[in-house]
Write a protein that holds these residues in place. Structure first.
Motif, PDB file in Angstrom:
ATOM      1  N   LYS A  59      -8.658  -5.140   2.886  1.00 11.49           N
ATOM      2  CA  LYS A  59      -7.966  -3.903   2.543  1.00 11.49           C
ATOM      3  C   LYS A  59      -8.979  -2.907   1.986  1.00 11.49           C
ATOM      4  O   LYS A  59      -9.853  -3.283   1.208  1.00 11.49           O
ATOM      5  N   ALA A  60      -8.852  -1.668   2.401  1.00 16.23           N
ATOM      6  CA  ALA A  60      -9.695  -0.595   1.882  1.00 16.23           C
ATOM      7  C   ALA A  60      -8.815   0.608   1.593  1.00 16.23           C
ATOM      8  O   ALA A  60      -7.926   0.946   2.375  1.00 16.23           O
ATOM      9  N   LYS A  61      -9.078   1.236   0.441  1.00 13.24           N
ATOM     10  CA  LYS A  61      -8.245   2.372   0.032  1.00 13.24           C
ATOM     11  C   LYS A  61      -9.110   3.425  -0.653  1.00 13.24           C
ATOM     12  O   LYS A  61      -9.826   3.115  -1.604  1.00 13.24           O
ATOM     13  N   ILE A  62      -9.030   4.649  -0.163  1.00 16.81           N
ATOM     14  CA  ILE A  62      -9.674   5.767  -0.840  1.00 16.81           C
ATOM     15  C   ILE A  62      -8.660   6.287  -1.853  1.00 16.81           C
ATOM     16  O   ILE A  62      -7.558   6.699  -1.491  1.00 16.81           O
ATOM     17  N   ASN A  87      -5.284   7.164   3.988  1.00 13.59           N
ATOM     18  CA  ASN A  87      -5.728   6.759   2.652  1.00 13.59           C
ATOM     19  C   ASN A  87      -6.169   5.309   2.593  1.00 13.59           C
ATOM     20  O   ASN A  87      -7.035   4.962   1.797  1.00 13.59           O
ATOM     21  N   SER A  88      -5.531   4.450   3.404  1.00 10.29           N
ATOM     22  CA  SER A  88      -5.859   3.028   3.314  1.00 10.29           C
ATOM     23  C   SER A  88      -5.475   2.307   4.596  1.00 10.29           C
ATOM     24  O   SER A  88      -4.720   2.817   5.417  1.00 10.29           O
ATOM     25  N   TYR A  89      -6.036   1.122   4.712  1.00  6.93           N
ATOM     26  CA  TYR A  89      -5.628   0.218   5.774  1.00  6.93           C
ATOM     27  C   TYR A  89      -5.672  -1.197   5.225  1.00  6.93           C
ATOM     28  O   TYR A  89      -6.411  -1.500   4.288  1.00  6.93           O
ATOM     29  N   SER A  90      -4.850  -2.038   5.820  1.00  4.61           N
ATOM     30  CA  SER A  90      -4.767  -3.431   5.402  1.00  4.61           C
ATOM     31  C   SER A  90      -4.785  -4.301   6.653  1.00  4.61           C
ATOM     32  O   SER A  90      -3.995  -4.075   7.576  1.00  4.61           O
ATOM     33  N   ILE A  91      -5.710  -5.258   6.677  1.00  2.00           N
ATOM     34  CA  ILE A  91      -5.871  -6.129   7.835  1.00  2.00           C
ATOM     35  C   ILE A  91      -5.184  -7.455   7.540  1.00  2.00           C
ATOM     36  O   ILE A  91      -5.325  -8.013   6.458  1.00  2.00           O
TER      37      ILE A  91
END
Length: 193
Positions: free
Chosen positions: A19-22, A108-112
């Motif tokens: 997961k990455a989120k700005i 803003n974000s993505y989740s794998i």
């Protein structure tokens, strides 16, 4: 007291972003799985030990423009997967080349999630309209479809962009760690003066 032990072990470390989120303050929060593999030969027999852990790191430094640009590549996918008006009656490539339509979108974000043929991603972002900001979340979108499963037409492009975002996120994390280590060394030197 610290001791140094000599061994014939090979150690490899890999990190997989989940997961990455700005954040709203332009920091990057990351969740990732770290796998440490230790391979050594003991009495002529190769032994392999694997250690895994899941970690979350909150961003404390402003993200580099390369991270923001990587996330911007996901805007077309967000618009298409959320069935937005700008995406209707346009091909992916027409939408991707239309900056006027895409400037209203932000990822803003993505989740794998998943693994193997069941791996995919969920995107979260927003669209700015005349009456305010509309939050958007895609459904979980698999990169590959199984038997009798419908797949997203541009899943190959989506996977490639997610991989690019992951690379930029890992670079951010490595640079952040190096900067923190360097600052610690400078502070240590200053306290010795």
């Amino acid at each position: 007291m610290r001791q140094t032990i000599t061994t014939n072990a090979n150690i490899s470390v890999s990190k997989k972003i989940t997961k990455a989120k700005i954040t709203k303050h332009d920091m990057l929060d990351l969740s990732f799985e770290e796998v440490v593999t230790i391979t050594e030969i003991v009495d002529g027999v190769e032994k392999v030990k694997t250690l895994t852990g899941n970690y979350t790191r909150e961003g404390k430094n402003i993200v580099h423009d390369d991270v923001k640009k990587a996330f911007n590549f996901l805007r077309s996918h967000l618009a298409i997967l959320c069935d937005q008006v700008e995406a209707q009656n346009k091909t992916f490539y027409e939408l991707d080349d239309n900056e006027d339509s895409l400037e209203r979108y932000k990822v803003n974000s993505y989740s794998i999630g998943g693994s193997g043929e069941h791996e995919g991603v969920t995107l979260s972002g927003s669209r700015t309209g005349k009456t305010g900001i509309l939050n958007l979340n895609t459904l979980f979108t698999k990169y590959e479809g199984g038997d009798n499963e419908e797949t997203y037409d541009h899943s190959i492009e989506l996977r490639g962009i997610i991989n690019h975002c992951n690379e930029e996120a890992l670079l951010y994390m490595m640079v952040k760690s190096l900067l923190m280590h360097r600052c610690h060394l400078i502070l240590k030197q200053l306290t010795m003066i």
